[in-house]
Motif scaffolding. Structure first.
Motif, mmCIF file in Angstrom:
data_model
loop_
_atom_site.group_PDB
_atom_site.id
_atom_site.type_symbol
_atom_site.label_atom_id
_atom_site.label_comp_id
_atom_site.label_asym_id
_atom_site.label_seq_id
_atom_site.Cartn_x
_atom_site.Cartn_y
_atom_site.Cartn_z
ATOM 1 N N PHE A 144 2.809 -2.317 -5.325
ATOM 2 C CA PHE A 144 2.486 -1.005 -4.776
ATOM 3 C C PHE A 144 1.057 -0.619 -5.143
ATOM 4 O O PHE A 144 0.327 -0.049 -4.330
ATOM 5 C CB PHE A 144 3.459 0.052 -5.298
ATOM 6 C CG PHE A 144 3.123 1.441 -4.846
ATOM 7 C CD1 PHE A 144 3.392 1.833 -3.547
ATOM 8 C CD2 PHE A 144 2.494 2.343 -5.696
ATOM 9 C CE1 PHE A 144 3.060 3.096 -3.105
ATOM 10 C CE2 PHE A 144 2.160 3.606 -5.267
ATOM 11 C CZ PHE A 144 2.439 3.994 -3.963
ATOM 12 N N GLY A 145 0.643 -0.923 -6.381
ATOM 13 C CA GLY A 145 -0.722 -0.620 -6.803
ATOM 14 C C GLY A 145 -1.754 -1.325 -5.934
ATOM 15 O O GLY A 145 -2.773 -0.740 -5.545
ATOM 16 N N LYS A 146 -1.466 -2.589 -5.593
ATOM 17 C CA LYS A 146 -2.386 -3.351 -4.744
ATOM 18 C C LYS A 146 -2.437 -2.755 -3.340
ATOM 19 O O LYS A 146 -3.504 -2.676 -2.720
ATOM 20 C CB LYS A 146 -1.946 -4.810 -4.680
ATOM 21 C CG LYS A 146 -2.136 -5.550 -6.001
ATOM 22 C CD LYS A 146 -1.576 -6.968 -5.920
ATOM 23 C CE LYS A 146 -1.741 -7.695 -7.258
ATOM 24 N NZ LYS A 146 -1.148 -9.052 -7.219
ATOM 25 N N LYS A 147 -1.282 -2.346 -2.848
ATOM 26 C CA LYS A 147 -1.214 -1.716 -1.519
ATOM 27 C C LYS A 147 -2.021 -0.428 -1.495
ATOM 28 O O LYS A 147 -2.746 -0.153 -0.532
ATOM 29 C CB LYS A 147 0.242 -1.441 -1.157
ATOM 30 C CG LYS A 147 0.459 -0.871 0.231
ATOM 31 C CD LYS A 147 1.943 -0.695 0.517
ATOM 32 C CE LYS A 147 2.170 -0.137 1.912
ATOM 33 N NZ LYS A 147 3.623 0.051 2.207
ATOM 34 N N LEU A 148 -1.922 0.344 -2.573
ATOM 35 C CA LEU A 148 -2.673 1.596 -2.653
ATOM 36 C C LEU A 148 -4.174 1.323 -2.732
ATOM 37 O O LEU A 148 -4.973 2.026 -2.101
ATOM 38 C CB LEU A 148 -2.207 2.396 -3.870
ATOM 39 C CG LEU A 148 -2.891 3.745 -4.108
ATOM 40 C CD1 LEU A 148 -2.722 4.659 -2.904
ATOM 41 C CD2 LEU A 148 -2.321 4.419 -5.358
ATOM 42 N N ARG A 149 -4.554 0.309 -3.488
ATOM 43 C CA ARG A 149 -5.973 -0.033 -3.597
ATOM 44 C C ARG A 149 -6.528 -0.440 -2.234
ATOM 45 O O ARG A 149 -7.643 -0.047 -1.856
ATOM 46 C CB ARG A 149 -6.172 -1.158 -4.601
ATOM 47 C CG ARG A 149 -7.642 -1.536 -4.822
ATOM 48 C CD ARG A 149 -7.794 -2.585 -5.902
ATOM 49 N NE ARG A 149 -9.205 -2.885 -6.102
ATOM 50 C CZ ARG A 149 -9.884 -3.803 -5.397
ATOM 51 N NH1 ARG A 149 -9.261 -4.507 -4.433
ATOM 52 N NH2 ARG A 149 -11.163 -4.022 -5.634
ATOM 53 N N GLU A 150 -5.768 -1.232 -1.480
ATOM 54 C CA GLU A 150 -6.207 -1.633 -0.138
ATOM 55 C C GLU A 150 -6.364 -0.415 0.764
ATOM 56 O O GLU A 150 -7.308 -0.340 1.563
ATOM 57 C CB GLU A 150 -5.204 -2.618 0.458
ATOM 58 C CG GLU A 150 -5.175 -3.962 -0.246
ATOM 59 C CD GLU A 150 -4.043 -4.845 0.233
ATOM 60 O OE1 GLU A 150 -3.284 -4.386 1.126
ATOM 61 O OE2 GLU A 150 -3.909 -5.975 -0.269
ATOM 62 N N LEU A 151 -5.432 0.526 0.638
ATOM 63 C CA LEU A 151 -5.517 1.754 1.436
ATOM 64 C C LEU A 151 -6.787 2.527 1.093
ATOM 65 O O LEU A 151 -7.482 3.037 1.978
ATOM 66 C CB LEU A 151 -4.282 2.616 1.188
ATOM 67 C CG LEU A 151 -4.072 3.881 2.014
ATOM 68 C CD1 LEU A 151 -2.579 4.210 2.088
ATOM 69 C CD2 LEU A 151 -4.815 5.089 1.428
ATOM 70 N N LEU A 152 -7.105 2.595 -0.191
ATOM 71 C CA LEU A 152 -8.295 3.323 -0.632
ATOM 72 C C LEU A 152 -9.563 2.653 -0.122
ATOM 73 O O LEU A 152 -10.498 3.324 0.343
ATOM 74 C CB LEU A 152 -8.323 3.389 -2.164
ATOM 75 C CG LEU A 152 -7.336 4.356 -2.806
ATOM 76 C CD1 LEU A 152 -7.148 4.024 -4.287
ATOM 77 C CD2 LEU A 152 -7.826 5.785 -2.655
ATOM 78 N N ILE A 153 -9.598 1.345 -0.191
ATOM 79 C CA ILE A 153 -10.794 0.624 0.242
ATOM 80 C C ILE A 153 -10.994 0.776 1.746
ATOM 81 O O ILE A 153 -12.119 0.985 2.226
ATOM 82 C CB ILE A 153 -10.690 -0.862 -0.143
ATOM 83 C CG1 ILE A 153 -10.795 -1.007 -1.669
ATOM 84 C CG2 ILE A 153 -11.777 -1.683 0.545
ATOM 85 C CD1 ILE A 153 -10.589 -2.414 -2.168
ATOM 86 N N SER A 154 -9.916 0.714 2.519
ATOM 87 C CA SER A 154 -10.031 0.829 3.970
ATOM 88 C C SER A 154 -10.475 2.226 4.399
ATOM 89 O O SER A 154 -11.120 2.389 5.432
ATOM 90 C CB SER A 154 -8.701 0.483 4.636
ATOM 91 O OG SER A 154 -7.705 1.435 4.281
ATOM 92 N N ALA A 155 -10.122 3.252 3.602
ATOM 93 C CA ALA A 155 -10.464 4.635 3.958
ATOM 94 C C ALA A 155 -11.673 5.139 3.176
ATOM 95 O O ALA A 155 -12.036 6.297 3.286
ATOM 96 C CB ALA A 155 -9.269 5.543 3.685
#
Length: 278
Positions: A224-235
């Motif tokens: 989940f942490g990795k998924k959140l990091r990807e979301l942050l980077i994309s936005a």
């Protein structure tokens, strides 16, 4: 099978196995209580309780939101007065040995002709949750996430759910750097779309978000942490960097200790835009 010579001891053993506060009543007076009840009142046994406390209804906090001795009419017992109420109103508040007010739902069993059995279930966290939702104070108005007070007041519900489901509590803490209010609000909306219904998204501070969820193991919390990091980077925009850390509430550890450990991790200046497992 050996003959049971001490039925009183058998009854005591049975009620001691219950987590709820159990009191056996005869003629409106307690004659037995279980270990949970003794622990709550800070006494070793029922005999010590009898010597230290007066009428049982005097334990009820005289608050208008709860049943208490002031609501007992002339000529009736506190049990009779309590039974007149709807189930949702059969709630009392009592002070623990540390003077912490706890709320209990009360159930009364009258199946025996001479005795009543009172069972009190601690609903403090659920009641606070209900009150905060009813009074519209559970959400942070600016971001749309739960506020920190709501999370801390109801954290024991999450801990109970973890224990019941044999899960771990995964915590992900995110610190936004150089952000603006609209960044936070937009990010909360995006995160809500990617988490499960029972996961909690909390505005922990003006620039810190916390996600609490139940997981099977540490690897799932990291996913989940990795998924959140990807979301942050994309936005991500040039003005919004971040620190993010993931941890499980360790066995025997208080939630506050876990949160402090996460706070320290996201304050690391060398961890900008990185995901840490601590």
């Amino acid at each position: 099978m050996n003959e049971i010579k001490e039925p009183y001891q058998l009854i005591q053993s049975i009620v001691d196995a219950q987590e709820n506060l159990i009191i056996v009543i005869e003629d409106d007076k307690p004659i037995l209580m279980n270990r949970s009840c003794c622990t709550f009142f800070g006494v070793k046994n029922f005999e010590e309780y009898s010597q230290s406390f007066g009428s049982f209804e005097n334990n009820f906090v005289p608050h208008p939101s709860y049943f208490n001795a002031g609501k007992v009419e002339d000529g009736e017992s506190w049990l009779e007065a309590l039974e007149r109420l709807d189930e949702k109103d059969k709630i009392v508040s009592m002070l623990s040995t540390s003077d912490e007010p706890r709320a209990f739902s009360v159930a009364i069993n009258h199946t025996h002709p001479f005795y009543s059995v009172v069972s009190m279930h601690d609903i403090s966290a659920n009641l606070i949750k209900r009150i905060m939702i009813e009074n519209d104070v559970s959400l942070d108005k600016e971001s749309g996430a739960y506020n920190k007070e709501y999370f801390l007041y109801t954290a024991e519900i999450l801990q109970d759910a973890a224990a019941y489901n044999e899960k771990e509590i995964g915590l992900t803490m995110l610190k936004l750097l150089d952000h603006q209010g609209e960044d936070l609000k937009r990010l909360v909306g995006n995160i809500k779309e990617s988490i499960r219904e029972n996961d909690m998204l909390v505005k922990y501070a003006s620039n810190i978000l916390l996600i609490a969820c139940l997981v099977d193991k540490e690897e799932n919390a990291m996913l989940f942490g990795k998924k959140l990091r990807e979301l942050l980077i994309s936005a991500r925009s040039e003005r919004m960097n971040f620190n993010i850390a993931v941890s499980l509430v360790k066995k025997g550890e208080k939630l506050g200790t876990s949160l402090k450990r996460l706070n320290n991790a996201i304050d690391d200046e060398q961890a900008v835009n990185r995901l840490q497992l601590i």
